[in-house]
Design a protein around this motif. Structure first.
Motif, PDB file in Angstrom:
ATOM      1  N   LEU A  21      47.887  45.174  -6.018  1.00 42.33           N
ATOM      2  CA  LEU A  21      48.238  46.463  -5.962  1.00 42.33           C
ATOM      3  C   LEU A  21      49.285  46.901  -7.449  1.00 42.33           C
ATOM      4  N   SER A  22      49.458  48.050  -7.811  1.00 45.68           N
ATOM      5  CA  SER A  22      49.293  48.688  -9.136  1.00 45.68           C
ATOM      6  C   SER A  22      50.863  48.789  -8.503  1.00 45.68           C
ATOM      7  N   ALA A  23      51.849  49.411  -9.409  1.00 45.43           N
ATOM      8  CA  ALA A  23      53.219  49.648  -9.012  1.00 45.43           C
ATOM      9  C   ALA A  23      52.975  50.798  -8.997  1.00 45.43           C
ATOM     10  N   GLY A  24      52.476  51.948  -9.077  1.00 44.98           N
ATOM     11  CA  GLY A  24      52.448  53.066  -8.545  1.00 44.98           C
ATOM     12  C   GLY A  24      51.740  53.143  -6.978  1.00 44.98           C
ATOM     13  N   ALA A  25      50.419  52.742  -6.654  1.00 43.34           N
ATOM     14  CA  ALA A  25      50.335  52.006  -4.862  1.00 43.34           C
ATOM     15  C   ALA A  25      51.417  51.414  -4.618  1.00 43.34           C
ATOM     16  N   LEU A  26      51.867  50.476  -4.811  1.00 43.32           N
ATOM     17  CA  LEU A  26      53.047  49.642  -4.132  1.00 43.32           C
ATOM     18  C   LEU A  26      53.944  51.031  -3.733  1.00 43.32           C
ATOM     19  N   GLY A  27      54.492  51.601  -4.944  1.00 43.58           N
ATOM     20  CA  GLY A  27      55.402  52.455  -4.999  1.00 43.58           C
ATOM     21  C   GLY A  27      55.079  53.258  -3.807  1.00 43.58           C
ATOM     22  N   ARG A  28      54.143  54.378  -3.737  1.00 48.75           N
ATOM     23  CA  ARG A  28      53.153  55.397  -2.538  1.00 48.75           C
ATOM     24  C   ARG A  28      53.338  55.094  -1.399  1.00 48.75           C
ATOM     25  N   GLN A  29      53.487  53.443  -1.261  1.00 52.73           N
ATOM     26  CA  GLN A  29      53.500  52.636   0.135  1.00 52.73           C
ATOM     27  C   GLN A  29      54.737  52.689   1.091  1.00 52.73           C
ATOM     28  N   LEU A  30      55.543  52.469  -0.246  1.00 49.63           N
ATOM     29  CA  LEU A  30      57.277  52.106   0.072  1.00 49.63           C
ATOM     30  C   LEU A  30      57.652  53.157  -0.239  1.00 49.63           C
ATOM     31  N   GLY A  31      57.375  54.570  -0.769  1.00 46.89           N
ATOM     32  CA  GLY A  31      58.307  55.708  -0.844  1.00 46.89           C
ATOM     33  C   GLY A  31      59.399  55.503  -1.436  1.00 46.89           C
ATOM     34  N   LEU A  32      58.558  54.935  -2.739  1.00 45.00           N
ATOM     35  CA  LEU A  32      59.350  55.189  -4.193  1.00 45.00           C
ATOM     36  C   LEU A  32      58.694  55.808  -5.672  1.00 45.00           C
ATOM     37  N   SER A  33      59.636  55.490  -6.773  1.00 43.74           N
ATOM     38  CA  SER A  33      58.907  56.426  -7.317  1.00 43.74           C
ATOM     39  C   SER A  33      58.224  55.027  -8.063  1.00 43.74           C
ATOM     40  N   GLN A  34      56.882  55.194  -9.096  1.00 44.39           N
ATOM     41  CA  GLN A  34      55.881  53.972  -9.721  1.00 44.39           C
ATOM     42  C   GLN A  34      57.553  53.447 -10.503  1.00 44.39           C
ATOM     43  N   PRO A  35      58.163  54.375 -11.751  1.00 49.12           N
ATOM     44  CA  PRO A  35      58.904  53.442 -12.564  1.00 49.12           C
ATOM     45  C   PRO A  35      60.614  52.522 -11.648  1.00 49.12           C
ATOM     46  N   ALA A  36      60.173  52.996 -10.388  1.00 49.43           N
ATOM     47  CA  ALA A  36      61.161  52.358  -9.266  1.00 49.43           C
ATOM     48  C   ALA A  36      60.760  50.809  -9.323  1.00 49.43           C
ATOM     49  N   THR A  37      59.506  50.920  -8.919  1.00 50.89           N
ATOM     50  CA  THR A  37      58.992  50.192  -8.310  1.00 50.89           C
ATOM     51  C   THR A  37      58.544  48.529  -9.209  1.00 50.89           C
ATOM     52  N   TRP A  38      57.687  49.701  -9.625  1.00 43.69           N
ATOM     53  CA  TRP A  38      57.947  48.435 -11.534  1.00 43.69           C
ATOM     54  C   TRP A  38      58.970  47.527 -11.747  1.00 43.69           C
ATOM     55  N   ARG A  39      60.465  48.519 -12.320  1.00 46.20           N
ATOM     56  CA  ARG A  39      61.100  47.693 -12.339  1.00 46.20           C
ATOM     57  C   ARG A  39      62.302  46.500 -11.318  1.00 46.20           C
ATOM     58  N   ARG A  40      61.592  47.282 -10.131  1.00 50.23           N
ATOM     59  CA  ARG A  40      61.786  46.092  -8.965  1.00 50.23           C
ATOM     60  C   ARG A  40      61.190  44.899  -8.875  1.00 50.23           C
ATOM     61  N   ILE A  41      60.300  44.319  -9.220  1.00 50.01           N
ATOM     62  CA  ILE A  41      58.823  43.810  -9.683  1.00 50.01           C
ATOM     63  C   ILE A  41      58.999  43.345 -11.138  1.00 50.01           C
ATOM     64  N   ARG A  42      59.787  43.552 -11.973  1.00 52.48           N
ATOM     65  CA  ARG A  42      60.090  42.752 -13.107  1.00 52.48           C
ATOM     66  C   ARG A  42      61.665  41.764 -12.544  1.00 52.48           C
ATOM     67  N   ARG A  43      62.398  42.904 -12.379  1.00 48.88           N
ATOM     68  CA  ARG A  43      63.264  41.890 -11.277  1.00 48.88           C
ATOM     69  C   ARG A  43      63.078  40.843 -10.829  1.00 48.88           C
ATOM     70  N   LEU A  44      61.962  40.908 -10.196  1.00 48.88           N
ATOM     71  CA  LEU A  44      61.754  39.794  -9.359  1.00 48.88           C
ATOM     72  C   LEU A  44      61.346  38.595 -10.128  1.00 48.88           C
ATOM     73  N   THR A  45      60.026  39.272 -10.773  1.00 48.47           N
ATOM     74  CA  THR A  45      59.546  38.193 -11.305  1.00 48.47           C
ATOM     75  C   THR A  45      60.209  37.618 -12.675  1.00 48.47           C
ATOM     76  N   GLU A  46      61.160  38.256 -13.451  1.00 49.18           N
ATOM     77  CA  GLU A  46      61.986  37.345 -13.744  1.00 49.18           C
ATOM     78  C   GLU A  46      63.104  36.892 -13.306  1.00 49.18           C
ATOM     79  N   ALA A  47      63.777  37.282 -11.803  1.00 47.51           N
ATOM     80  CA  ALA A  47      64.244  36.221 -11.173  1.00 47.51           C
ATOM     81  C   ALA A  47      63.444  34.668 -10.198  1.00 47.51           C
ATOM     82  N   GLY A  48      62.339  34.887 -11.301  1.00 42.21           N
ATOM     83  CA  GLY A  48      62.294  33.912 -10.226  1.00 42.21           C
ATOM     84  C   GLY A  48      60.970  34.204  -8.318  1.00 42.21           C
ATOM     85  N   ALA A  49      61.507  34.993  -7.761  1.00 41.37           N
ATOM     86  CA  ALA A  49      60.579  35.606  -6.608  1.00 41.37           C
ATOM     87  C   ALA A  49      59.486  35.119  -7.082  1.00 41.37           C
TER      88      ALA A  49
END
Length: 151
Positions: A21-49
């Motif tokens: 799933l792209s950040a855009g598709a994931l954001g649409r699925q969850l009701g988030l913008s693409q940039p907000a979704t991308w920031r969360r994915i980046r934070r989860l990745t950097e934190a090791g989750a």
């Protein structure tokens, strides 16, 4: 440990179901913008989750119809280092996982093969000749239930 809110958990559940799933598709699925979704994915990745994305292959469709779990006990733990055994066993392509465990065995291996005869070849010619191998106990996988998703 990272603090997760419900949106983070929803992202992890969605990616566990479909890591493509792209950040855009994931954001649409969850009701988030693409940039907000991308920031969360980046934070989860950097934190090791999120430690990576993995392609799951259908072993049976690729001709590997047998999976065997091996319990391996090393013969003389002082003579052969654990690192030597781990390095040697990890070089065998049919060995899918190598787990150093506490209990009856020293290691638990997941081995795939085309059929039982192919597994016997791998066992005799590759695994039993590894440094330090003492005893081996095998369990053939009959079926597997998979429960995808985060912890």
């Amino acid at each position: 440990m990272i603090d997760l809110d419900e949106t983070d958990r929803a992202i992890l559940r969605a990616l566990a179901g479909d890591a493509t799933l792209s950040a855009g598709a994931l954001g649409r699925q969850l009701g988030l913008s693409q940039p907000a979704t991308w920031r969360r994915i980046r934070r989860l990745t950097e934190a090791g989750a999120l430690a990576g994305r993995r392609l799951v292959l259908d072993r049976a469709a690729l001709g590997f119809g047998v999976t065997v779990f091996l319990g391996v006990t090393l013969a003389a733990k002082g003579r052969v280092s654990l690192e030597d055994f781990e390095r040697a066993v990890s070089a065998i392509p049919e060995v899918q996982t190598v787990q150093h465990v506490l209990g009856l065995y020293d290691y638990r291996l997941r081995v795939v093969a085309r059929d039982i005869a192919d597994f016997e070849r791998v066992l005799r010619r590759r695994i039993m000749t590894l440094p330090g191998v003492g005893a081996v106990d095998a369990n053939v996988l009959l079926s597997e239930e998979r429960r995808p998703g985060p912890l």
